[in-house]
Design a protein around this motif. Structure first.
Motif, short mmCIF file in Angstrom:
data_model
loop_
_atom_site.label_atom_id
_atom_site.label_comp_id
_atom_site.label_asym_id
_atom_site.label_seq_id
_atom_site.Cartn_x
_atom_site.Cartn_y
_atom_site.Cartn_z
N UNK A 90 -14.95 -9.35 12.75
CA UNK A 90 -14.89 -9.63 11.31
C UNK A 90 -13.82 -8.82 10.60
N UNK A 91 -13.05 -8.04 11.34
CA UNK A 91 -12.00 -7.19 10.76
C UNK A 91 -10.62 -7.71 11.11
N UNK A 92 -9.67 -7.45 10.22
CA UNK A 92 -8.31 -7.86 10.50
C UNK A 92 -7.32 -7.04 9.70
N UNK A 93 -6.07 -7.16 10.06
CA UNK A 93 -5.00 -6.49 9.32
C UNK A 93 -3.83 -7.44 9.15
N UNK A 94 -3.21 -7.32 8.00
CA UNK A 94 -2.00 -8.08 7.70
C UNK A 94 -0.91 -7.05 7.40
N UNK A 95 0.14 -7.04 8.21
CA UNK A 95 1.30 -6.16 7.96
C UNK A 95 2.38 -6.98 7.27
N UNK A 96 3.06 -6.37 6.28
CA UNK A 96 4.02 -7.09 5.46
C UNK A 96 5.06 -6.16 4.88
N UNK A 97 6.08 -6.76 4.31
CA UNK A 97 7.09 -6.04 3.53
C UNK A 97 7.19 -6.77 2.19
N UNK A 98 7.08 -6.01 1.10
CA UNK A 98 7.28 -6.56 -0.24
C UNK A 98 8.71 -6.25 -0.66
N UNK A 99 9.45 -7.30 -1.04
CA UNK A 99 10.86 -7.18 -1.41
C UNK A 99 11.02 -7.60 -2.87
N UNK A 100 11.70 -6.75 -3.67
CA UNK A 100 11.92 -7.09 -5.08
C UNK A 100 13.39 -6.95 -5.50
N UNK A 101 14.27 -6.75 -4.55
CA UNK A 101 15.70 -6.62 -4.86
C UNK A 101 16.55 -6.99 -3.67
N UNK A 102 17.85 -6.88 -3.86
CA UNK A 102 18.80 -7.32 -2.83
C UNK A 102 18.99 -6.32 -1.69
N UNK A 103 18.78 -5.03 -1.95
CA UNK A 103 19.03 -4.05 -0.90
C UNK A 103 17.70 -3.58 -0.27
#
Length: 131
Positions: A90-103
């Motif tokens: 019943x457990x899980x993980x989501x890995x991500x990157x949040x991007x808000x600009x060009x660099x």
């Protein structure tokens, strides 16, 4: 866009269901379309958000959790880059990157630790890499 890697997930029925729910949840943020949240979030859901430091804000109940996630999913000028989804029971993980600009400096890596019950998200804890 590259597909989300799901390595490390178990193949038992509960893990498969958890992974399916987390993939549907992740699509909300990739497509900027929060419509699916109503079907994915449990009435008693609790979120511990990434901000503000040091412990993040706590959001309790379906309406509060959906409101928070809707705001994140529809942020103007920002997008998520998926890294992986892993489910174990019943457990899980989501890995991500949040991007808000060009660099590269205009982004942050993070992870959501999730728990699913009865096909709905009941718990989420968000963490980001800090300086």
């Amino acid at each position: 866009m590259e597909p989300i890697m799901t390595s490390g997930s178990f193949s038992d029925a509960e893990s498969v269901q958890t992974e399916t729910i987390l993939e549907r949840f992740n699509q909300v943020f990739l497509t900027h379309d929060p419509a699916a949240l109503d079907d994915l979030v449990a009435d008693d859901c609790v979120i511990e958000n990434t901000q503000p430091a040091p412990d993040g804000s706590r959001h309790e109940g379906k309406a509060a959790c959906i409101a928070l996630w809707r705001g994140i999913a529809t942020m103007q000028g920002a997008h998520f880059e998926p890294e992986s989804i892993i489910a174990r029971g019943d457990r899980g993980e989501i890995r991500w990157r949040l991007v808000w600009g060009a660099d590269h400096a205009s982004s942050v890596r993070g992870v959501n630790l999730m728990r699913v019950r009865g096909g709905r998200i009941v718990e989420a804890q968000g963490y980001v890499k800090g300086a």
